[in-house]
Structures are given as C-alpha cells and as structure tokens.
Design a protein around this motif. Sequence first.
Motif, PDB file in Angstrom:
ATOM      1  N   ILE A   1       7.734  18.950 -45.729  1.00  0.00           N
ATOM      2  CA  ILE A   1       6.804  18.076 -44.871  1.00  0.00           C
ATOM      3  C   ILE A   1       5.456  18.756 -44.928  1.00  0.00           C
ATOM      4  CG2 ILE A   1       6.294  17.387 -42.516  1.00  0.00           C
ATOM      5  CD1 ILE A   1       9.198  16.490 -42.163  1.00  0.00           C
ATOM      6  N   LEU A   2       5.693  20.293 -44.688  1.00  0.00           N
ATOM      7  CA  LEU A   2       4.395  21.141 -44.611  1.00  0.00           C
ATOM      8  C   LEU A   2       3.726  21.303 -45.842  1.00  0.00           C
ATOM      9  CD1 LEU A   2       2.666  23.228 -43.355  1.00  0.00           C
ATOM     10  CD2 LEU A   2       4.458  24.915 -44.002  1.00  0.00           C
ATOM     11  N   ALA A   3       4.602  21.253 -47.060  1.00  0.00           N
ATOM     12  CA  ALA A   3       3.919  21.017 -48.503  1.00  0.00           C
ATOM     13  C   ALA A   3       3.148  19.929 -48.617  1.00  0.00           C
ATOM     14  CB  ALA A   3       4.879  21.314 -49.469  1.00  0.00           C
ATOM     15  N   ARG A   4       3.745  18.773 -48.200  1.00  0.00           N
ATOM     16  CA  ARG A   4       2.833  17.387 -48.317  1.00  0.00           C
ATOM     17  C   ARG A   4       1.720  17.484 -47.431  1.00  0.00           C
ATOM     18  NH1 ARG A   4       8.390  15.481 -48.246  1.00  0.00           N
ATOM     19  NH2 ARG A   4       8.007  14.607 -46.174  1.00  0.00           N
ATOM     20  N   GLU A   5       1.917  17.874 -46.189  1.00  0.00           N
ATOM     21  CA  GLU A   5       0.502  18.024 -45.365  1.00  0.00           C
ATOM     22  C   GLU A   5      -0.626  18.619 -46.060  1.00  0.00           C
ATOM     23  OE1 GLU A   5      -0.281  16.361 -42.352  1.00  0.00           O
ATOM     24  OE2 GLU A   5       1.185  15.012 -43.075  1.00  0.00           O
ATOM     25  N   LEU A   6      -0.138  19.853 -46.581  1.00  0.00           N
ATOM     26  CA  LEU A   6      -1.196  20.606 -47.240  1.00  0.00           C
ATOM     27  C   LEU A   6      -1.811  20.001 -48.205  1.00  0.00           C
ATOM     28  CD1 LEU A   6       0.632  24.466 -47.034  1.00  0.00           C
ATOM     29  CD2 LEU A   6      -1.117  23.506 -45.374  1.00  0.00           C
TER      30      LEU A   6
ATOM     31  N   ALA B   1      -5.666  19.098 -48.577  1.00  0.00           N
ATOM     32  CA  ALA B   1      -6.463  19.552 -49.598  1.00  0.00           C
ATOM     33  C   ALA B   1      -7.260  18.442 -50.534  1.00  0.00           C
ATOM     34  CB  ALA B   1      -5.816  20.541 -50.696  1.00  0.00           C
ATOM     35  N   ALA B   2      -6.617  17.358 -50.677  1.00  0.00           N
ATOM     36  CA  ALA B   2      -7.155  16.186 -51.498  1.00  0.00           C
ATOM     37  C   ALA B   2      -8.042  15.549 -50.625  1.00  0.00           C
ATOM     38  CB  ALA B   2      -5.763  15.062 -51.872  1.00  0.00           C
TER      39      ALA B   2
ATOM     40  N   ILE C   1      -9.078  22.538 -47.366  1.00  0.00           N
ATOM     41  CA  ILE C   1      -9.538  23.470 -48.347  1.00  0.00           C
ATOM     42  C   ILE C   1      -8.739  24.911 -48.126  1.00  0.00           C
ATOM     43  CG2 ILE C   1     -11.115  24.730 -49.783  1.00  0.00           C
ATOM     44  CD1 ILE C   1     -11.283  21.612 -50.243  1.00  0.00           C
ATOM     45  N   PRO C   2      -7.698  25.372 -48.908  1.00  0.00           N
ATOM     46  CA  PRO C   2      -7.308  26.552 -48.622  1.00  0.00           C
ATOM     47  C   PRO C   2      -8.128  27.615 -48.120  1.00  0.00           C
ATOM     48  CG  PRO C   2      -6.386  25.885 -50.531  1.00  0.00           C
ATOM     49  CD  PRO C   2      -7.363  25.074 -50.307  1.00  0.00           C
ATOM     50  N   GLY C   3      -7.902  28.176 -46.850  1.00  0.00           N
ATOM     51  CA  GLY C   3      -8.657  29.161 -45.980  1.00  0.00           C
ATOM     52  C   GLY C   3      -7.775  29.957 -45.351  1.00  0.00           C
ATOM     53  N   ARG C   4      -8.122  30.248 -43.955  1.00  0.00           N
ATOM     54  CA  ARG C   4      -7.534  31.320 -43.384  1.00  0.00           C
ATOM     55  C   ARG C   4      -6.575  30.361 -42.407  1.00  0.00           C
ATOM     56  NH1 ARG C   4     -11.014  35.261 -39.773  1.00  0.00           N
ATOM     57  NH2 ARG C   4      -8.872  35.968 -39.759  1.00  0.00           N
TER      58      ARG C   4
ATOM     59  N   LEU D   1       2.644  28.314 -46.984  1.00  0.00           N
ATOM     60  CA  LEU D   1       0.937  28.455 -46.933  1.00  0.00           C
ATOM     61  C   LEU D   1       0.653  29.383 -48.007  1.00  0.00           C
ATOM     62  CD1 LEU D   1       0.637  29.093 -42.906  1.00  0.00           C
ATOM     63  CD2 LEU D   1       0.092  27.171 -44.250  1.00  0.00           C
ATOM     64  N   LYS D   2       1.091  30.404 -48.313  1.00  0.00           N
ATOM     65  CA  LYS D   2       0.635  31.724 -49.141  1.00  0.00           C
ATOM     66  C   LYS D   2       0.755  30.811 -50.497  1.00  0.00           C
ATOM     67  CE  LYS D   2       1.674  35.808 -49.048  1.00  0.00           C
ATOM     68  NZ  LYS D   2       2.399  37.025 -49.304  1.00  0.00           N
ATOM     69  N   ASP D   3       1.825  30.180 -50.862  1.00  0.00           N
ATOM     70  CA  ASP D   3       2.008  29.427 -52.123  1.00  0.00           C
ATOM     71  C   ASP D   3       0.959  28.220 -52.377  1.00  0.00           C
ATOM     72  OD1 ASP D   3       4.431  30.963 -52.507  1.00  0.00           O
ATOM     73  OD2 ASP D   3       5.537  29.575 -51.910  1.00  0.00           O
ATOM     74  N   HIS D   4       0.482  27.878 -51.362  1.00  0.00           N
ATOM     75  CA  HIS D   4      -0.488  26.803 -51.585  1.00  0.00           C
ATOM     76  C   HIS D   4      -1.970  27.420 -51.311  1.00  0.00           C
ATOM     77  CE1 HIS D   4       2.447  23.873 -51.089  1.00  0.00           C
ATOM     78  NE2 HIS D   4       1.695  23.002 -51.439  1.00  0.00           N
ATOM     79  N   GLY D   5      -2.183  28.745 -51.466  1.00  0.00           N
ATOM     80  CA  GLY D   5      -3.354  29.435 -51.708  1.00  0.00           C
ATOM     81  C   GLY D   5      -4.277  29.708 -50.588  1.00  0.00           C
ATOM     82  N   TRP D   6      -3.158  29.632 -49.061  1.00  0.00           N
ATOM     83  CA  TRP D   6      -3.813  30.048 -47.830  1.00  0.00           C
ATOM     84  C   TRP D   6      -3.765  31.428 -47.735  1.00  0.00           C
ATOM     85  CZ3 TRP D   6      -6.237  26.551 -44.602  1.00  0.00           C
ATOM     86  CH2 TRP D   6      -6.028  25.114 -44.885  1.00  0.00           C
TER      87      TRP D   6
END
Length: 254
Positions: A31-36, A40-41, A52-55, A70-75
């Motif tokens: 669910i978290l991955a889908r929300e990220l 992002a889209a 947009i991946p940030g902090r 989060l880290k895997d998605h670039g955050w």
Amino acid sequence: MPSAGAVDTIELQRIVEVEDDNWWYLERRAILARELCRAAAAGAGAPGRAGIPGRAVDIGAAGGGNTRVLKDHGWRAIAIDNSPTAVDLCLAQGINACHGDACFLPLPSGELDLALALNVLEHVEDDRAAAAEMARVLRPGGAALVAVPCDMALWSAYDVALGRVRRYSRRALTDLLEEAGLVVDALWGWNVLLRPLVRLLRHRSPHCEDLAHLHPLLNEALHLVTVMERYLPLKSRPGVTLFARARRPGASAS
C-alpha cells in the motif's frame, strides 16, 4: 513512539523477524509503495511538489520496514522511534535513524515533503500533539500518510496487549488531522474482507496474535485475500485498519 504504549524490545524483535514475510506487513508495504507511485505520478514534471522524492520521516519506525520502502523509491528518509532498540535495529540496516518522541519530533519545522505515521497514533496518549507535530514538520504542500486501527467495536485484549490507547472511527481520524491543520484528501478502510474473522477471533481469544509465525499456507492464503481486496470496491467499507492521505495546505496537492 512515546513511552505510553511504546513497543517493547521483545515485540520489536518479533516484528523484525516476521515483517519480511508476514502477510500483514507485506500488504501494508505494498500500500505504501502504491501511494508513493501515485504521488510521484501526480507530481511528475513539477519539481518540489509533494510526491517527487524528497525528504521524508517515518514516525514510530520500529524495525524500519517502511523506511526501507521510502529509500527504495528514492526518498531521503529518516526513521524516528523512542525505543533505543528500534533505532539500533534501523541503524544496523543502514537506515538513517534517531531517537525521538512522536509528540516532540527532533526535526525543523516546514522542511519535509512526506511524513509517515503507520500504526503509531493509537499508541499515543496525546494524539493531538502527535498529529500537530506531523503537520509542523511538513512544508506547505507536504503530504502525510497515516494508518490506524479502525473502530472501537473491534477493541479487545489484543489491543491492550499491543499497548494501544484507542481505535479510530473515520470521523475521529478526520477531525484529528484537520485540527492539526491538515487537509484530508482520501480516507479508506483496509482488511475489510477479514474484518468478520478478526472480530470473531479477537473477541473469542485474548491470545490471538497477528504477528505469530504462521504456517506458510495460512500466511499465503491471508496474503491472497488482501491482494484480492485491492481490486474490489471496498474502501468505503469498515475494515480492520483505516488509512488517511492528507497534506499541509499552502501549495497545490500532488
């Protein structure tokens, strides 16, 4: 998380042992991955917007499973927990982590793009202070993703064993986030299909443990049920867990 209802060392170790394979943790991370990905889209082509991946901060990070997503998605993510054991577990996995209380986050105001509080607020006596802190650290337009146990009708010895203070209705969670200054963009139930079974088991036995090591076939069956739920129109129905997506006003939502 604050000391009131904080996850103890034994429980943290159990979480770390099971969260990579347990059906509940697998689907919550999905669910978290889908929300990220959704955020992002929605924010594509608009640098600096939430999504947009940030902090990001993972409040009450426990074993750090969500921080890894989060880290895997670039955050650029930091895990915060009031348990030294949790902080050590995160650091051992290469996760940026520090000791902190959900009601007094050791972070500057208005600088984060995303805040996670997944199954945290129900452990906090002063959840209003925790929600206000989450809003404080977000920049205008920053997003928050919150998950809490749903509905006091499901209250049982299981909640007491986990150190929970309350379960939430949709109205209660919405009011909490809005009083903190956040705008709620989406609210939905999760584990709707399993709610009748969960209610039966938890009210029948005070020793029902969702985190127990399950037989692989049972674990897979439960995971399949949660996957099936993704494709059914059930988000408006009461589940076992309640999710909310919110944002700090002041910029366009992602």
